[in-house]
Design an enzyme around this catalytic site. Structure first.
Site, short mmCIF file in Angstrom:
data_model
loop_
_atom_site.label_atom_id
_atom_site.label_comp_id
_atom_site.label_asym_id
_atom_site.label_seq_id
_atom_site.Cartn_x
_atom_site.Cartn_y
_atom_site.Cartn_z
N CYS A 31 40.44 -20.34 3.69
CA CYS A 31 41.60 -21.03 3.11
C CYS A 31 41.17 -22.35 2.46
O CYS A 31 40.01 -22.76 2.55
CB CYS A 31 42.66 -21.28 4.20
N CYS A 60 37.00 -18.66 8.05
CA CYS A 60 38.28 -18.69 7.34
C CYS A 60 38.01 -19.23 5.94
O CYS A 60 37.20 -20.14 5.76
CB CYS A 60 39.25 -19.59 8.10
N LYS A 91 46.78 -2.93 28.66
CA LYS A 91 47.34 -2.34 29.89
C LYS A 91 46.48 -1.20 30.45
O LYS A 91 46.64 -0.83 31.61
CB LYS A 91 48.79 -1.91 29.70
N PHE A 92 45.56 -0.66 29.65
CA PHE A 92 44.68 0.38 30.18
C PHE A 92 43.31 -0.18 30.61
O PHE A 92 42.40 0.57 30.90
CB PHE A 92 44.50 1.50 29.15
N HIS A 93 43.19 -1.51 30.60
CA HIS A 93 41.92 -2.13 31.03
C HIS A 93 41.89 -2.18 32.55
O HIS A 93 42.88 -2.52 33.19
CB HIS A 93 41.87 -3.55 30.45
N GLU A 141 33.40 -12.95 32.78
CA GLU A 141 34.21 -11.74 32.67
C GLU A 141 33.31 -10.52 32.70
O GLU A 141 32.30 -10.47 31.99
CB GLU A 141 34.97 -11.69 31.34
N TRP A 192 39.09 -1.18 24.85
CA TRP A 192 38.94 -1.45 23.42
C TRP A 192 37.88 -0.61 22.73
O TRP A 192 37.63 -0.77 21.55
CB TRP A 192 38.69 -2.93 23.18
N ASN A 234 39.01 -19.55 24.69
CA ASN A 234 38.52 -18.25 25.16
C ASN A 234 37.72 -17.57 24.06
O ASN A 234 38.23 -17.33 22.98
CB ASN A 234 39.68 -17.34 25.56
N GLU A 235 36.47 -17.28 24.37
CA GLU A 235 35.61 -16.52 23.45
C GLU A 235 35.73 -16.97 21.99
O GLU A 235 36.20 -16.20 21.14
CB GLU A 235 35.89 -15.02 23.57
N CYS A 239 42.99 -21.03 11.86
CA CYS A 239 41.89 -21.43 11.01
C CYS A 239 41.07 -22.48 11.76
O CYS A 239 41.63 -23.47 12.22
CB CYS A 239 42.47 -22.02 9.73
C1 GAL Z 1 37.35 -10.34 26.48
C2 GAL Z 1 38.48 -11.37 26.47
C3 GAL Z 1 39.51 -11.07 27.53
C4 GAL Z 1 39.87 -9.62 27.51
C5 GAL Z 1 38.62 -8.80 27.72
C6 GAL Z 1 38.89 -7.30 27.78
O1 GAL Z 1 36.72 -10.28 25.24
O2 GAL Z 1 37.98 -12.65 26.67
O3 GAL Z 1 40.64 -11.87 27.30
O4 GAL Z 1 40.45 -9.31 26.28
O5 GAL Z 1 37.75 -9.03 26.66
O6 GAL Z 1 37.68 -6.59 27.94
ZN ZN Z 2 40.96 -22.02 6.98
#
Ligand code: GAL
Ligand code: ZN
Length: 673
Positions: free
Chosen positions: A161, A159, A356-358, A307, A315, A150-151, A116
């Site tokens: 709550c 949130c 693992k497929f990235h 990145e 994803w 991170n991001e 949160c």
């Molecule tokens: C970003 C994230 C990374 C990894 C990546 C995969 O959004 O910061 O940790 O998940 O995507 O594309």
């Molecule tokens: Zn909260």
């Protein structure tokens, strides 16, 4: 010189997650990094559980050994504060730190970002971890950059709550002062929503019907601020214990949830994560838009591509790899638009876990295949381009972007749910992109100095002060193009009375009698100089009050009425597009572009070729030419230069293969004379 870090040249590397591997593998990693020319790795992003195995113990030994190892191999470190994924022991001891959805569902442990934003327990633990890391490593010679969290806002943006509710009430007290003021601002006379005290106010949880729009708008503002408060708590620790070392957090391109104008004031270095889809033939246009925003957040200062994927992500429903040449071209595109480095998710491909497929710089196949060859090749090219680091660019066309207005525009119960900021912005941006004209993004507060032309695809929420600033800009010779459904509400999201577009009425020389949304699947024709354009989504019943009509509707209820207008004001002009012209937007924008004299970066640029410039402090210019198309393209050149990628001198023209690129060094004008 405008350097992101103390590491010379362009930055190259990626997220490295060594905790996923036995230490023997690290030795191979650093050897291969050196081979590929990697000079910066991001370490520790998801290491919290490893660094703090339980409430009472810390384990830094492995990180000590790791940092020493990379340092011996000449690689610098972007050290993460590891706070994006709190460990299981902390969550089980304090389940109240897990985030709750608008429907009251508490999200479980087992993924990441399960906290949160307003949880005092989470915040204290995150700050403590940051403090431990900063105390231990602030003077480690490998350290070049701090990477907070991170991001923010990737998985959890809000949130609902009890802790968040209390924090929201504090925020409201600070903003409104008294409950009377809150009642006025939220317009609670409507539907008997009046509050007697702040204690009666809750976050906008799922309710029987439409929720108060100003409550929702304040909630968006609060959620951006709540995450920013977390970020600032970590930043304060780093500034105190590690002064002088730059700090960043990785942004997520054009993200609705976070007001990046506000956020970037707290960044030393702006960095971004970008994942254009290789299956989308126009992905590079949207990538350009995002990169322009990153460059603009600090007024043209270089930024860092934190990145990107060397090939496929994992994803999307279908994850298409980058065809040969695309990875290189898209990496150069980030540099072309102001990045001083290209980093990746991730260095070594994982064998377990959700990613693992990235793709990775070092794929599962190791150094045998195409992937590793690409990693080596890009590293070598970035070394050749080292001198561009620190150079900047500045456009003469500015695009106004305001998160407040974006949030308010997309509230429910509007004349049309199809008026979405990114859908409105994209055709305007694409028109400029296709014409080879560079743009910067600007907050509506400006400053507008140096811009010949301002584009406002939408300013639904607009305060009088900004309208006055725009009026002043036009009166003194500026050109402004304003898109539909602008100037509608004030900062409380109350309608400006007296007719739309409220405070822009005089500047634009017109009044909108009624909004006339176009049903899905239908279009309305618009006649401009004998040409027929198509409006979609939106049109307006406009009555001019001094503006000239440049285009009229040619079909539907509004036939014969103004669709596009221009109003001369002082020595400038204010244009209004009363409809959404989608892919035809550029046909109208050509007029103000010509009037403002804001042409392309390079005249005669063939279709599919992107051209941008960066300028070094000494006047040297770097002209990037990128061929996104499937065929050879010949580009006419106006000045002799040298292609840094090949070392060859250029003549009057340059031919680029499909996905081909050139980075031309053009000497400063004095040098040529
Ligand atoms: C970003 C994230 C990374 C990894 C990546 C995969 O959004 O910061 O940790 O998940 O995507 O594309
Ligand atoms: Zn909260």
């Amino acid at each position: 010189m405008d350097r992101l870090t103390r590491v010379p040249g362009l930055l190259y590397g990626g997220d490295w997650n060594p905790e996923q591997w036995p230490e023997e593998v690290w030795a191979e990693d650093v050897k291969l990094m050196a081979e590929a020319g990697v000079n910066l790795v991001t370490v520790g992003v998801f290491s919290w559980a490893r660094l703090q195995p339980d409430a009472h113990s810390w384990d830094f030994g492995w990180l000590d050994r790791l940092l020493d190892l990379v340092h011996r191999h000449g690689v610098a470190v972007d050290l993460a504060t590891a706070t994006a994924s709190p460990p299981a022991w902390l969550v089980r001891a304090h389940p109240e730190l897990l985030p709750v959805t608008a429907d009251g569902v508490r999200l479980e442990f087992g993924s990441r970002q399960h906290y949160c934003p307003s949880s005092p327990v989470y915040r204290a633990a995150a700050v403590r971890l940051t403090r431990m890391l900063a105390e231990r490593y602030h003077d480690h010679p490998a350290l070049a950059l701090w990477h907070i969290h991170n991001e923010y806002g990737d998985h959890v943006q809000e949130c609902f709550c009890a802790e968040s509710a209390a924090d929201f009430r504090h925020w409201l007290r600070r903003r409104h002062g008294t409950v009377e003021e809150l009642n006025r601002s939220w317009g609670t006379a409507f539907w008997s929503q009046r509050y007697n005290s702040f204690d009666q106010v809750e976050p906008p949880r799922t309710a029987p019907g439409p929720v108060n729009p100003t409550q929702l708008l304040d909630w968006r503002r609060f959620c951006s601020d709540a995450l920013l408060a977390l970020h600032r708590a970590e930043k304060a620790v780093l500034d105190e214990l590690s002064p002088g070392l730059p700090v960043t957090t990785n942004f997520m391109s054009m993200l609705k949830a976070l007001d990046y104008w506000e956020w970037s004031r707290h960044e030393d270095v702006v960095s971004d994560d970008a994942y254009p889809d290789p299956a989308d033939p126009r992905a590079h246009v949207n990538a350009a838009l995002n990169y322009d925003l990153m460059r603009s957040l600090k007024q043209g200062r270089p930024w860092l591509l934190m990145e990107q994927a060397p090939s496929a992500v994992s994803w999307r429903p279908v994850n298409v790899p980058k065809r040969p040449g695309l990875y290189r071209l898209w990496s150069l595109q980030a540099l072309a638009r102001g990045a001083d480095g290209v980093l990746h998710f991730q260095w070594r491909a994982s064998v377990a876990g959700a990613e693992k497929f990235h793709s990775a710089m070092l794929p599962h196949r190791g150094t045998a295949g195409r992937g590793w060859q690409q990693t080596l090749a890009l590293g070598a090219e970035l070394r050749r381009l080292g001198e561009i680091a620190g150079s900047r660019s500045r456009a003469r066309v500015g695009v106004l972007l305001d998160w407040d207005s974006w949030w308010a525009l997309e509230l429910d119960d509007h004349p049309s749910a199809r008026m979405r900021w990114l859908d409105l912005l994209r055709p305007w941006y694409a028109a400029l992109y296709d014409r080879g004209t560079s743009v910067d993004f600007l907050p509506p507060t400006g400053p507008y100095d140096g811009y010949r032309l301002l584009l406002a695809p939408n300013l639904y929420l607009l305060d009088t002060a900004t309208a006055e600033r725009l009026t002043h800009y036009v009166r003194n010779g500026g050109h402004l193009v304003c898109g539909p459904f602008s100037g509608i509400t004030d900062r409380h999201d109350h309608i400006h009375p007296g007719g739309h577009p409220g405070p822009l009425r005089e500047l634009l020389g017109l009044v909108v009698d009624e909004h006339w949304p176009i049903p899905d699947g239908e279009t309305t024709s618009v006649h401009l100089d004998g040409r027929e354009l198509r409006a979609e989504r939106w049109s307006e019943w406009i009555e001019t009050e001094g503006a000239e009509t440049l285009a009229r509707y040619g079909s539907g209820e509004l036939t014969g009425r103004p669709a596009v207008t221009r109003h001369r004001h002082g020595t400038g002009s204010a244009w209004y597009l009363g409809c959404h012209l989608g892919p035809d937007t550029g046909r109208v924008l050509d007029l103000p572009l010509a009037e403002a004299g804001t042409g392309p970066e390079l005249p005669g640029l063939p279709d599919g070729v992107e051209a941008t410039r960066r300028r070094a402090a000494d006047g040297t210019e770097y002209l990037f030419l990128l061929n996104h198309g499937p065929a050879d393209r010949t580009v006419p050149l106006t000045r002799p230069g040298t292609d840094l990628l090949t070392g060859t001198a250029t003549g009057d023209t340059l031919t680029l293969a499909p996905l081909g690129a050139a980075v031309l060094r053009l000497p400063a004008p004095e040098e040529r004379a």
